[in-house]
Design an enzyme around this catalytic site. Structure first.
Site, PDB file in Angstrom:
ATOM      1  N   HIS A 100      39.023  14.319  60.510  1.00  0.00           N
ATOM      2  CA  HIS A 100      40.341  14.437  61.133  1.00  0.00           C
ATOM      3  C   HIS A 100      40.459  15.679  61.981  1.00  0.00           C
ATOM      4  CE1 HIS A 100      41.604  11.621  57.865  1.00  0.00           C
ATOM      5  NE2 HIS A 100      41.986  11.036  58.968  1.00  0.00           N
ATOM      6  N   CYS A 160      26.901  -1.213  77.553  1.00  0.00           N
ATOM      7  CA  CYS A 160      28.013  -0.713  76.743  1.00  0.00           C
ATOM      8  C   CYS A 160      27.527   0.174  75.602  1.00  0.00           C
ATOM      9  CB  CYS A 160      28.860  -1.868  76.209  1.00  0.00           C
ATOM     10  SG  CYS A 160      27.936  -2.999  75.164  1.00  0.00           S
TER      11      CYS A 160
HETATM   12  C1  PEP Z   1      25.089  -1.368  70.959  1.00  0.00           C
HETATM   13  O1  PEP Z   1      24.367  -1.816  70.069  1.00  0.00           O
HETATM   14  O2  PEP Z   1      24.677  -0.686  71.925  1.00  0.00           O
HETATM   15  C2  PEP Z   1      26.533  -1.615  70.920  1.00  0.00           C
HETATM   16  C3  PEP Z   1      27.304  -1.254  71.907  1.00  0.00           C
HETATM   17  O3  PEP Z   1      27.051  -2.176  69.792  1.00  0.00           O
HETATM   18  P1  PEP Z   1      27.288  -1.364  68.424  1.00  0.00           P
HETATM   19  O4  PEP Z   1      27.071   0.105  68.732  1.00  0.00           O
HETATM   20  O5  PEP Z   1      28.663  -1.660  68.017  1.00  0.00           O
HETATM   21  O6  PEP Z   1      26.261  -1.934  67.544  1.00  0.00           O
END
Ligand code: PEP
Ligand code: MG
Length: 603
Positions: free
Chosen positions: A215, A527
């Protein structure tokens, strides 16, 4: 704290020289910035209740005292919830909802009432002994997130105890805090502490414990003040009123900073402030490279409340909504609740696309109450799309909610942990079934919702040419792609040095995926955390990414970096990077471009 530094602190205090010695203590910086003020140290003095025998006739009275203390505590927590909701927003206020849940756990409360009777003891002792058992059990679980949540349960328990004892406002720092701006030092900071703070006066946090998800770190980042955690023996080395400078970039706590130190940090602050301003000034600028290649820069979120950050940092919609977090709470969310939550997100970000990853349960994210033996290799087991294709009832519920939300804006549906084209085809078949059901029920939805595959398993990257014709986009999950390709557990500290996103194999997998995407006319993005590393942006642009999705707060910096790069120059380097075998060399090569394009924002 090593003995040498402690001696220096004590020596400096005893001599009472006009110029006091400068002392430096090292911790971990979890929120950047510089602060200079007197420190206010919140001691960790806490009296544990002792077992006080009572008469059998007093049992009812003790139970009543407990009930009163619980009622008072609930009221205090609700008040704090309201305060934090207004001042910091729903994301932070949610902590107090969790506190209320602790107080409403009927199993726990029954155990306390039973203990009062069976041990014929006071409510204080019975309550504390039951809660301590839970706290110890949670601490024993080797999970950073859970062990940091122990602080919530401790916080609530101490508050109940202080209400049982009739202490005023214990559990926070109310009534004792300075009236001048100050730096707060504590063993740890609980949500109640931070709620009770006068946030206009607090300039920084130092704690002995905590990590990046504690936190202390979360609140400091949201208040945009520096925070340093992991500084041992604060009570032994600091006193309230000490002159302290916090270096939230390097993780240093500097006691009695010299004139020269103060001047050098003043210069650093001026430099950083000017850079931050420059980055924020470009917040509304087009996200395109110097030679005009447009990159979609979107945000990764876990909770609907984060939409506010997506908007304030001007991300282009959401590239990854990790929807499984809602399933990690105690109760499985209903289709209605999901429809409402997804609908709100989609409507707030309309007309930008919101990509919902269907639940990625399994691995380290287990659904509460999941039965059966623990899996020997959970990351290679029942996870992601595999889980959904077998738990079709749960999957359909989520798909129906996503489709219903698509009536309010632009929805993308992305399947996680795809390892073969058959899984995509099966996922789409179930999606079509849901569409038919909704049409038959007369429920409106967007029949053209985009469907994508996460490319995070090496087999999917290698077979990307077969998967691409089945989907509208690829989003490369490099966090898992690196773990699975290099056989390096992404959460195991002892092999962390082998977790190399710039490994030549990763370059080839990303390159192959991008090629399959462009040959099939679909967009390809990233991502995983690689997309937020400013040193790697030249590499990712060079490899032809159309989209990058990062944490909302990283959006301004990544946009700034993209706007300083020439996509053609980055692409022209790819053949050279492919000749390199050493991940370090590849890293240095992409960093060299980053350094020449935007040195001012690189660490
Ligand atoms: C990844 O694996 O890069 C991803 C974005 O998913 P997570 O981090 O939620 O596994
Ligand atoms: Mg993943």
């Amino acid at each position: 704290m090593n003995a040498g530094v402690r001696d220096l602190v004590q020596g400096a205090l005893m001599k009472e020289e006009t110029i006091r010695k400068e002392i430096r203590m090292q911790g971990s910086a979890v929120s950047s910035g510089v602060a200079h003020a007197k420190v206010f140290l919140r001691g960790k003095t806490f009296r544990e209740p002792v077992r006080e025998p009572i008469e059998a006739s007093e049992i009812a009275r003790e139970r009543e005292r407990l009930e009163d203390a619980l009622t008072l505590t609930r009221r205090q927590i609700r008040e704090m919830y309201e305060k934090v909701l207004v001042e910091l927003g729903a994301e932070h206020a949610a902590i107090f909802e969790a506190h209320l849940l602790v107080l409403e756990d009927s199993t726990v409360l029954k155990q306390v009432n039973d203990a009062i009777e069976s041990e014929v003891t006071c409510a204080d002792y019975a309550f504390w002994s039951v809660m301590s058992r839970y706290i110890e059990a949670l601490r024993a679980i080797d999970d950073t997130y859970l062990s940091e949540r122990v602080v919530d349960i401790e916080d609530v328990s101490r508050r109940v105890l202080s209400n049982l004892r009739g202490d005023a406002a214990q559990g926070g720092i109310v009534g004792k805090q300075p009236t001048e701006p100050f730096i707060l030092g504590a063993h740890d900071l609980t949500p109640s502490d931070t709620a009770a703070l006068d946030r206009k006066l607090v300039l920084g946090f130092i704690t002995e414990v905590g990590g990046t998800t504690s936190h202390t770190a979360i609140i400091a980042r949201s208040l945009r003040i520096p925070a340093i955690v992991g500084v041992p023996d604060l009570e032994g080395c600091l006193r309230s009123g000490d002159d302290v400078l916090l270096d939230g970039y390097g993780g240093l706590v500097i006691v009695n900073p010299s004139e020269a130190t103060r001047r050098s940090y003043q210069r650093l602050q001026e430099e950083k402030g000017a850079i931050e301003q420059r980055v924020l000034d470009e917040r509304d600028a087009d996200c395109e490279t110097l030679d005009g290649k447009k990159i979609v820069l979107s945000a990764n979120i876990e909770f609907a409340e984060e939409v506010e950050d997506v908007l304030s940092f001007n991300a282009k919609g959401v590239g990854l909504f990790r929807t499984e977090f809602a399933y990690l709470e105690s109760e499985r969310p209903t289709e209605e609740r999901l429809t409402e939550e997804y609908g709100q997100v989609v409507a707030s970000l309309n007309p930008d696309l919101v990509i919902f990853r269907t639940v990625d349960l399994g691995g380290d994210k287990l659904e509460p109450g999941r039965s059966g033996e623990p899996e020997p290799n959970p990351f290679l087991g029942w996870r992601g799309i595999r889980y959904c294709l077998q738990r079709t009832e749960l999957f359909e519920e989520q798909l129906r909610a996503l489709l219903r939300a698509s009536a309010l804006g632009k929805v993308g549906i992305m399947f996680p942990l795809i390892s073969s084209v058959e899984e995509v085809i099966e996922g789409k078949r179930i999606l079509e079934r849901c569409k038919k059901q909704l049409s038959a029920e007369g429920v409106s939805f967007d029949s053209e919702v985009q469907v994508g595959a996460m490319i995070e398993v090496p087999s999917a990257a290698v077979a990307a040419d077969l998967i691409a014709p089945e989907v509208d986009f690829f989003s490369i999950g490099t966090n898992d792609l690196v773990q699975y390709s290099l056989a390096v557990d992404r959460i195991n500290e002892s092999v962390a040095h082998l977790y190399q996103p710039t490994h030549p194999a990763i370059l080839r997998l990303i390159h192959h995926t991008a090629k399959a995407g462009s040959e099939n006319g679909i967009w390809v993005g990233i991502c995983g955390e690689m997309a937020g590393d400013l040193n790697l942006i030249p590499l990712l642009i060079g490899l032809g990414m159309d989209e990058l999705s990062v944490a909302p707060s990283q959006v301004p910096l990544v946009r700034y970096a993209i706007r300083k790069l020439d996509a053609k120059v980055c692409a022209s380097k790819v053949s050279d990077w492919f000749k390199l075998a050493d991940p370090e060399e590849i890293y240095e090569a992409t960093r060299a471009i980053a350094l020449s394009a935007y040195p001012e924002v690189l660490g």
